[in-house]
Design an enzyme around this catalytic site. Structure first.
Site, PDB file in Angstrom:
ATOM      1  CG  HIS A 101      -2.113  -0.878   1.113  1.00 42.78           C
ATOM      2  ND1 HIS A 101      -3.261  -0.549   0.426  1.00 42.78           N
ATOM      3  CD2 HIS A 101      -2.322  -2.128   1.603  1.00 42.78           C
ATOM      4  CE1 HIS A 101      -4.134  -1.544   0.511  1.00 42.78           C
ATOM      5  NE2 HIS A 101      -3.586  -2.515   1.221  1.00 42.78           N
TER       6      HIS A 101
ATOM      7  CE  LYS B  84      -7.130  13.215   0.861  1.00 40.65           C
ATOM      8  NZ  LYS B  84      -7.201  12.053  -0.025  1.00 40.65           N
ATOM      9  NE  ARG B  85      -2.355   7.888   6.807  1.00 39.35           N
ATOM     10  CZ  ARG B  85      -1.144   7.851   6.236  1.00 39.35           C
ATOM     11  NH1 ARG B  85      -0.093   8.336   6.891  1.00 39.35           N
ATOM     12  NH2 ARG B  85      -0.972   7.337   5.042  1.00 39.35           N
TER      13      ARG B  85
ATOM     14  CE  LYS C 200      -2.867  10.167   3.329  1.00 41.59           C
ATOM     15  NZ  LYS C 200      -3.414   9.451   2.171  1.00 41.59           N
TER      16      LYS C 200
ATOM     17  CB  THR D 294     -10.759   4.318  -1.027  1.00 42.14           C
ATOM     18  OG1 THR D 294     -10.459   4.625   0.346  1.00 42.14           O
ATOM     19  CG2 THR D 294      -9.996   3.076  -1.443  1.00 42.14           C
TER      20      THR D 294
ATOM     21  CE  LYS E 124     -14.321   5.297   1.028  1.00 47.07           C
ATOM     22  NZ  LYS E 124     -13.353   5.351   2.136  1.00 47.07           N
TER      23      LYS E 124
END
Length: 809
Positions: free
Chosen positions: A359, A549-550, A555, A657, A661
């Site tokens: 991952h 998100k985290r 990110k 993901t 969504k």
């Protein structure tokens, strides 16, 4: 909800209402007049559970009778969220349950909201595991999920004066009506000690300490209830919970030390591993759940099939990232030490049984353990790692592999501190190694596993992630689901590829307006929730621009915040322009020891406080950081989002993901060509997504050529103004130097290419503004996104695993 006594006539007319009331009285010990919402929740769960148990037992018996091969999914996280809504929706009983409760003067939606989220995960890895478990059941595939029953999860996030504060999750305080303890499924888990050889050449591991792993099962209900599978989580107990001699001597700490040590194993998800004690606990956790799971799988196989040598024919074990990689050595230990299988045959069985999903390409996430720690805790496994490594390296040498590649392939990192490479162990011990998006898989072959790929050229394959449409459309967005059903019929509920039938409606302006009305209704509900939680008032007619998100530097929440500061300055300098009203929403948790990530949370809150209090921007810009991001919060935010921020540094996000969504729920994606964004673009069309910034190849080239971020910042007036404002304390007047180090990092190295991509990102945001001003065009665009998202169902992903890796379809 009123507290009246339920009418006998009402319960007679509605047998389900009568069953719920009977459960309330006889299992909860309350009558309708005294019952509180949590009592009704428990009574409803326990009543519905009876139906689920019948299906669960039938599913298990059918698998046994058929001699079916089972899938075993090992994951350190399962972010399953709340279960009542999911279970009754998949059973097709939501209207029936709602009507039964209404006859008892109880609101189903109200009691659903008080069910706690299961604190079993943190981010995308755990949510993917939950989606996969639901799809396995929906596709009628016998499967077990294996993980840890965390008592306090990762943490509950509170924001105090803009700072993240970590508090224990207390989801189990009042018990969990969904779980069943299986005391007969308990296993000895050893640590430390020594390995003793016998005269006949056998070895025997004598651990110095041990705990007992006890199974706790939760049913996982598939779509239309066709199958109910098992999520088996492990809790830990001391074999001697109290040493009475020490207790009687008054040494209470020593008396309870064994139980405390056992409980520590299952207390917290991801204990900080920045210190030796944290590293040891993390490794203990991973071995604890891996060993218990592998012992359980082997025990079940022997019970039903007898011959351990047929294990690959009847069991497919999937390792969800590197956390359960020690399972490879554990299965070898059980085969060789407990079932008298020779090394060569044991290795063949092991490789035939395991598959490994990678991952991440981040080196720090490809777990490795200091060799002395690994050998002290798991001495027999260290022997096996050396034995496996010897075979691996001899085979590599025979094939002409050079010294550099030998060093890269080795299970032992010999550079500096010697460490055991868990990703290499998982790769070597599996017959299949898959990435989770096309780009990610290609990069695996080129970077972290380049030499292993050359040694085993057919082993790496791609399985792009997916999401379950039941939870992430039907349950969280019933208004949109009803609108789609009205347009194209119900077939998409069983086959998400039928969402493509919605495409012609993207050109229907009237349908687009109805689509926008559903979105606005979701935004109104979210606006009320945010006002209750954060006190921030937001306009549901503004664009909801969302990044949830985290919190991690790759990110690039920081890129979003800096562009928000730049936009704030532009609105103030040019109030005459026709600005698009925006609400910038952030949510996510930072790991407790991740300083910069926690500082980014503080910056988001400082920027929000300044902007939200400035009348010069008025309704044009609002910012909010929503605390304690979890599945239930995502279920509120995602259906209300207009713009989905998927802006990671290209080449660093495995898949994502959340991007799927958001698109499924009618949000436009702004993002880099990273992870599954590439495939989303290919499916929805380049005109229906906003892509910006460097590609993964361009990022690698820029790093290699000697990127100088200072020159980039100084050459971009908007970026420089925003960075300098943050650096000089404009948003932190109480501590002007708070963000100096964070901003200096951009000037000095900018590994995550925030400065390098800023101008392209800002330009893309202005493109989004232009699209928003054409509401008919916007509506058509987001409808096309929904219509083309069927391929991103986790049912498709699981079908590919089942066919290509597990051999069960």
């Amino acid at each position: 909800m009123t507290s009246t006594i339920a009418s006998p006539v009402a319960t007679q007319a509605n047998p389900l209402a009568g069953a719920i009331l009977d459960t309330l009285i006889h299992r909860i010990g309350k009558d309708a007049q005294a019952a509180r919402p949590h009592d009704w929740l428990a009574a409803t769960i326990l009543t519905m559970r009876d139906d689920i148990i019948d299906r669960w037992m039938a599913s298990t018996k059918a698998a046994h009778a058929a001699g079916a091969k089972r899938v075993y999914y090992l994951s350190l996280e399962f972010l399953i969220g709340r279960l009542l809504r999911d279970a009754i929706a998949n059973l097709g009983r939501t209207p029936e349950v709602a009507a039964a409760l209404a006859s008892l003067d109880v609101d189903l939606a109200e009691i659903e909201e008080i069910e706690p989220d299961a604190a079993l995960g943190n981010g995308g890895l755990g949510r993917l595991a939950a989606c996969f478990m639901e799809s396995l059941a929906s596709l009628d595939l016998p499967a077990y999920g294996y993980g840890i029953r965390y008592v306090n999860g990762m943490f509950r996030q509170r924001i105090d004066d803009g700072w993240q504060v970590e508090l224990p999750e207390t989801w189990l305080t009042h018990g969990n009506p969904w779980e069943f303890e299986r005391r007969e499924s308990a296993y000895f888990i050893g640590f430390g000690g020594e390995v003793i050889g016998t005269e006949d050449g056998a070895v025997h591991w004598k651990p110095a300490e041990a705990v007992e792993a006890v199974a706790v099962d939760t049913p996982v209900v598939g779509w239309r209830g066709k199958r109910v599978n098992t999520l088996r989580l492990w809790t830990a107990r001391a074999f001697d919970p109290i040493h009475l001699d020490a207790f009687n001597a008054g040494d209470y700490s020593r008396a309870l030390a064994g139980q405390l040590k056992a409980e520590t194993l299952v207390r917290v998800l991801y204990p900080a591993d920045s210190n030796p004690a944290g590293q040891e606990l993390r490794l203990r956790q991973e071995y604890f759940f891996s060993s218990a799971s592998i012992q359980d799988i082997v025990r079940r196989h022997i019970q039903y099939f007898g011959d351990i040598r047929t294990l690959p024919d009847k069991a497919a074990i999937q390792l969800n990232d590197t956390h359960p990689a020690v399972s490879v050595a554990e299965l070898m230990r059980l085969l060789m030490d407990h079932h008298d299988v020779g090394f060569d045959e044991a290795w063949k069985i092991t490789q035939g049984t395991f598959g490994y999903t990678n991952h991440t390409l981040l080196p720090e996430a490809l777990e490795s353990w200091p060799l002395p720690l690994f050998e002290r805790l798991l001495p027999r496994h260290m022997q096996l790692v050396y034995q496996i490594n010897a075979r691996l390296l001899r085979e590599a040498r025979k094939s002409g592999t050079d010294d550099r590649a030998i060093a890269a392939i080795s299970l032992i990192d010999e550079g500096g501190e010697r460490r055991v490479r868990m990703a290499n162990l998982a790769f070597a011990g599996s017959h299949s190694v898959n990435g989770v998006a096309a780009l990610h898989t290609d990069l695996m072959k080129q970077t972290v596993f380049a030499d292993l790929h050359r040694q085993f050229p057919g082993r790496i394959n791609n399985k792009t992630n997916g999401i379950t449409p039941r939870r992430w459309l039907q349950e969280c967005n019933p208004g949109l689901t009803a609108l789609i059903r009205e347009a194209i019929g119900p077939a998409f509920l069983d086959d998400t590829n039928r969402l493509a039938d919605l495409l012609p409606f993207a050109e229907d302006a009237a349908y687009g307006e109805r689509f926008a009305a559903v979105k606005r209704s979701n935004k109104v509900a979210l606006a009320q929730h945010l006002r209750d939680v954060t006190g921030v008032r937001i306009d549901p007619d503004a664009m909801f621009d969302v990044q949830i998100k985290r919190i991690h530097e790759y990110k690039r929440q920081l890129l979003n915040i800096i562009e928000t500061v730049a936009l704030y300055d532009q609105i103030r300098r040019h109030p005459e322009r026709d600005w698009t009203p925006r609400v910038k929403l952030f949510a996510g948790k930072a790991a407790g020891s991740y300083h910069n990530a926690k500082l980014i949370i503080k910056l988001a809150n400082d920027v929000a406080r300044r902007i939200n209090a400035d009348p010069s921007v008025g309704p044009l810009l609002k910012v909010a950081f929503v605390p304690n991001y979890n599945v239930s919060l995502a279920e509120k935010i995602i259906p209300a989002a207009d713009l989905s921020e998927q802006i990671s540094t290209a080449g660093m996000e495995a898949s994502g993901t959340g991007n799927m969504k958001f698109a499924l729920n009618g949000a436009l994606t702004i993002g880099t060509l990273d992870g599954a964004n590439v495939e989303i673009r290919d499916h929805v069309g380049a005109d229906n997504i906003v892509i910006f910034g460097m590609t993964a190849d361009e990022v690698a080239a820029k790093r290699a050529e000697g990127y100088v971020p200072r020159a980039v910042i100084e050459g971009s007036p908007e970026l420089r103004q925003a960075v300098d404002a943050i650096r000089n304390g404009v948003f932190s007047p109480d501590d002007p130097a708070r963000y100096a180090g964070l901003m200096d990092g951009l000037y000095d190295h900018d590994w995550f290419m925030v400065a390098a991509d800023f101008d392209a990102y800002a330009s893309a945001q202005r493109e989004v503004d232009a699209r928003w001003s054409d509401r008919a065009g916007w509506n058509g665009c987001v409808i096309r996104n929904v219509a083309q998202m069927g391929w991103f169902s986790s049912d498709r992903t699981i079908s590919e695993y089942a066919r290509d890796i597990w051999g069960v379809m």
